[in-house]
Design an enzyme around this catalytic site. Structure first.
Site, mmCIF file in Angstrom:
data_model
loop_
_atom_site.group_PDB
_atom_site.id
_atom_site.type_symbol
_atom_site.label_atom_id
_atom_site.label_comp_id
_atom_site.label_asym_id
_atom_site.label_seq_id
_atom_site.Cartn_x
_atom_site.Cartn_y
_atom_site.Cartn_z
ATOM 1 N N ASP A 1 0.850 -1.185 0.000
ATOM 2 C CA ASP A 1 0.000 0.000 0.000
ATOM 3 C C ASP A 1 0.887 1.237 0.000
ATOM 4 O O ASP A 1 2.108 1.168 0.137
ATOM 5 C CB ASP A 1 -0.952 -0.019 1.203
ATOM 6 C CG ASP A 1 -2.282 0.641 0.898
ATOM 7 O OD1 ASP A 1 -2.300 1.614 0.122
ATOM 8 O OD2 ASP A 1 -3.311 0.192 1.441
ATOM 9 N N TRP A 2 0.270 2.389 -0.149
ATOM 10 C CA TRP A 2 0.979 3.623 -0.424
ATOM 11 C C TRP A 2 1.664 4.192 0.827
ATOM 12 O O TRP A 2 1.074 4.297 1.878
ATOM 13 C CB TRP A 2 0.016 4.657 -0.959
ATOM 14 C CG TRP A 2 -0.388 4.608 -2.407
ATOM 15 C CD1 TRP A 2 -0.977 5.637 -3.093
ATOM 16 C CD2 TRP A 2 -0.257 3.560 -3.365
ATOM 17 N NE1 TRP A 2 -1.217 5.273 -4.401
ATOM 18 C CE2 TRP A 2 -0.783 4.006 -4.594
ATOM 19 C CE3 TRP A 2 0.261 2.260 -3.303
ATOM 20 C CZ2 TRP A 2 -0.810 3.214 -5.745
ATOM 21 C CZ3 TRP A 2 0.227 1.459 -4.444
ATOM 22 C CH2 TRP A 2 -0.293 1.946 -5.642
#
Length: 618
Positions: A326-327
């Site tokens: 994920d970011w």
């Protein structure tokens, strides 16, 4: 292998990886052998990208800490990007995409094309931060609305249409489906899920993947092709059971707990997605707390978690595709004016280099929303990462580019994009789904559908609706005094507790009840108006038993326009609510607090159960 191939037609030298007649594995092997460590490292990052003014190449976007496009592609050698912002001008977006692709092909070695991805953007949504507004694309209900319809064929049709619109714009990777299960009703990201049922979520995810990846168009191979949009299923191993429903984008929400020892339930939709052929997978930010299985007990974010990614996902479940974190697991970032810490939960003490190494060692092939290839290079040079490990991920990432036809046909046709994106037939299908997905919860004395002819000229009090449209389209007289109204129509948002400004404010968390002041305001209206219609936009379950008692009719919606909603209220052209609740509706916040975060259908005495939904025919 020979370092070149002679083209039989004109005698020119063609590198083997450019020969579309060779097997993809051969082409990848040839290309990998030519790339530098720096070029391979660039493949391991999935950055963000924003078009500049009028479709130009951006010089940078400080609001999201995003560098300029040339810096990302030429300077840092990135080849994968998530498109930010709505598509409001189709031609301009298609031409911008071609400019980006041309930069990658003409200004870097080996002509490796860009893969452009997107968060969900084909829904009628206001969920900024977790999805993108549809803009010019067809607009469908959010995935909760698709779940409310329980129709696998419709989900596949939605995905097929979205695929065609995406491809026309150059989008080759959908950062979806989101198959997290909504077992903790206070969580802010439920609107992107298929609800509370693992069985239904798996079935709809399978249809979703089929529609986007279009295996039937792959020439009989059943694999990805130039007609496919690859899917990234998220967020492994299921992000629903957040402690107290707080989201792990934020430090106070970093814990994911399993008081019901129910991890397996949350994994079920991922099993189905893997079997359906999803090509990519994204772990969430959260760190597991209290898991009894010693193999999974390390309390670090899932993207850092070797037991979860390599052990559970790859070895036990047999996933062989790409894993993208994920970011923002490595670097702090500025988002919408707010400084957010890196979501390195359990790994806060590690340096940026150590975080990168731990993520890759866990089994991730890419790091989301980072552009730090120099750290992979440093890790390799210092012996923390082997050349073989880097090549392993680079080969998977390049293979997908070949499978998606990007090497052989990297550009899009802006004229075709204008023709296909937002096609009237697609728009009509999306609006039809919006209408059908609405759920009728209460309909006292069968007040719905309202007959327009019987109420024309009557006074109407409205909230959450544009009054001019009601006056011009339906002939109502809109009043701002409930005591003067014959009818009240309220479109409400599910209750939540407002948080700080900036990025955090986009996340609707906390209590699922309206405040005392809001309850009083609503009661004053509903007590004086003879007929009252209430619609609640459910981006997560709401505890509103008072509305069920006070209103003449109550509907639930999951992303629908004012026009679609009013068509259902008035039964225009036979429009009617067909949706069924994709989760229970709790009776109170206290009941939610008393439930177990990882256990479905666990609140005491809910107002309505999963699957409830009335129709106009009974």
């Amino acid at each position: 292998m020979s370092s070149h191939l002679t083209n039989a037609q004109d005698g020119s030298v063609q590198l083997p990886y450019k020969d579309r007649n060779l097997p993809i594995s051969t082409r990848v092997e040839d290309l990998i052998s030519r790339m530098s460590l720096e070029e391979k490292a660039g493949l391991l990052f999935h950055g963000m990208i924003i078009p500049g003014p009028d479709g130009s190449l951006s010089k940078g976007h400080p609001e999201f800490s995003v560098p300029g496009t040339e810096e990302l592609i030429v300077g840092r050698k990135l080849k994968h990007f998530n498109l930010l912002g709505p598509v409001t001008n189709v031609r301009q977006t298609a031409e911008w995409y071609n400019r980006v692709q041309r930069l990658a092909l003409e200004e870097t070695r080996w002509e490796v094309p860009i893969t452009l991805s997107t968060d969900p953007r084909s829904h009628f949504t206001e969920a900024v931060g977790t999805s993108s507004r549809a803009g010019s694309l067809s607009q469908w209900p959010e995935t909760l609305g698709l779940a409310a319809l329980r129709d696998e064929k419709l989900v596949e049709r939605f995905a097929d249409i979205a695929r065609r619109e995406y491809l026309a714009l150059g989008l080759k990777l959908a950062l979806s489906p989101q198959v997290d299960l909504s077992t903790e009703y206070r969580w802010a990201r439920i609107n992107g899920t298929f609800g509370e049922s693992a069985e239904l979520s798996g079935k709809l995810a399978e249809a979703f993947i089929r529609g986007f990846q279009a295996p039937h168009l792959s020439g009989g191979t059943g694999k990805l092709s130039a007609h496919s949009v690859s899917t990234m299923t998220k967020h492994f191993p299921g992000a629903g059971p957040e402690r107290d429903g707080e989201d792990s984008h934020f430090e106070y929400g970093q814990d994911q707990i399993y008081p019901g020892d129910n991890l397996d339930y949350h994994i079920e939709p991922f099993r189905v997605a893997i079997k359906a052929g999803t090509r990519q997978m994204m772990p969430y930010y959260s760190k597991p707390v209290g898991l009894k299985d010693s193999r999974l007990a390390e309390e670090v974010g899932f993207g850092f978690h070797k037991g979860i990614v390599s052990g559970l996902l790859k070895e036990e479940l047999g996933f062989e595709g790409i894993v993208c974190s994920d970011w923002g697991l490595v670097s702090d970032a500025e988002i919408l004016g707010e400084r957010l810490k890196a979501r390195a939960w359990g790994c806060e003490h590690l340096s940026s280099l150590e975080r990168v190494v731990k993520i890759i060692d866990a089994g991730c092939d890419q790091l989301g929303s980072e552009w730090l290839p120099e750290l992979v290079v440093e890790a390799a040079e210092r012996g923390f990462l082997s050349q073989e490990r880097i090549d392993y991920s680079a080969q998977k990432l390049l293979s997908e580019k070949f499978e998606l036809g990007l090497f052989d046909s990297p550009y899009v046709d802006p004229d075709y994009a204008v023709e296909i994106v937002g096609h009237p037939d697609f728009v009509a299908e999306g609006e039809s789904a919006q209408r059908s997905s609405i759920t009728l919860l209460v309909n006292k004395l069968h007040v719905l559908p309202l007959a327009i002819s019987a109420i024309k000229g009557k006074k109407v009090y409205v909230e959450g609706l544009e009054p001019t449209a009601l006056e011009e389209t339906y002939g109502f007289i809109v009043t701002d005094q409930p005591s003067d109204a014959d009818i009240a129509i309220l479109r409400l948002q599910a209750p939540f507790e407002k948080r700080s400004k900036g990025f955090e404010a986009q996340y609707h968390a906390g209590s699922v009840e309206f405040s005392s002041a809001e309850k009083q305001h609503q009661a004053q209206i509903l007590s004086v108006v003879p007929i009252s219609i209430v619609d609640i936009y459910l981006d997560r379950p709401a505890a509103v038993p008072e509305l069920f008692d006070q209103a003449s009719a109550v509907l639930a919606s999951y992303g629908s326009s004012q026009h679609a909603f009013l068509d259902v209220v008035f039964g225009v052209d036979g429009a009617s609510p067909k949706g069924k609740l994709p989760f229970d509706l709790p009776s109170s916040t206290a009941a939610v607090i008393d439930s177990r975060e990882d256990v479905p259908f666990d609140t005491g005495s809910p107002s309505f159960r999963y699957g409830h939904g009335l129709s106009y025919t009974r």
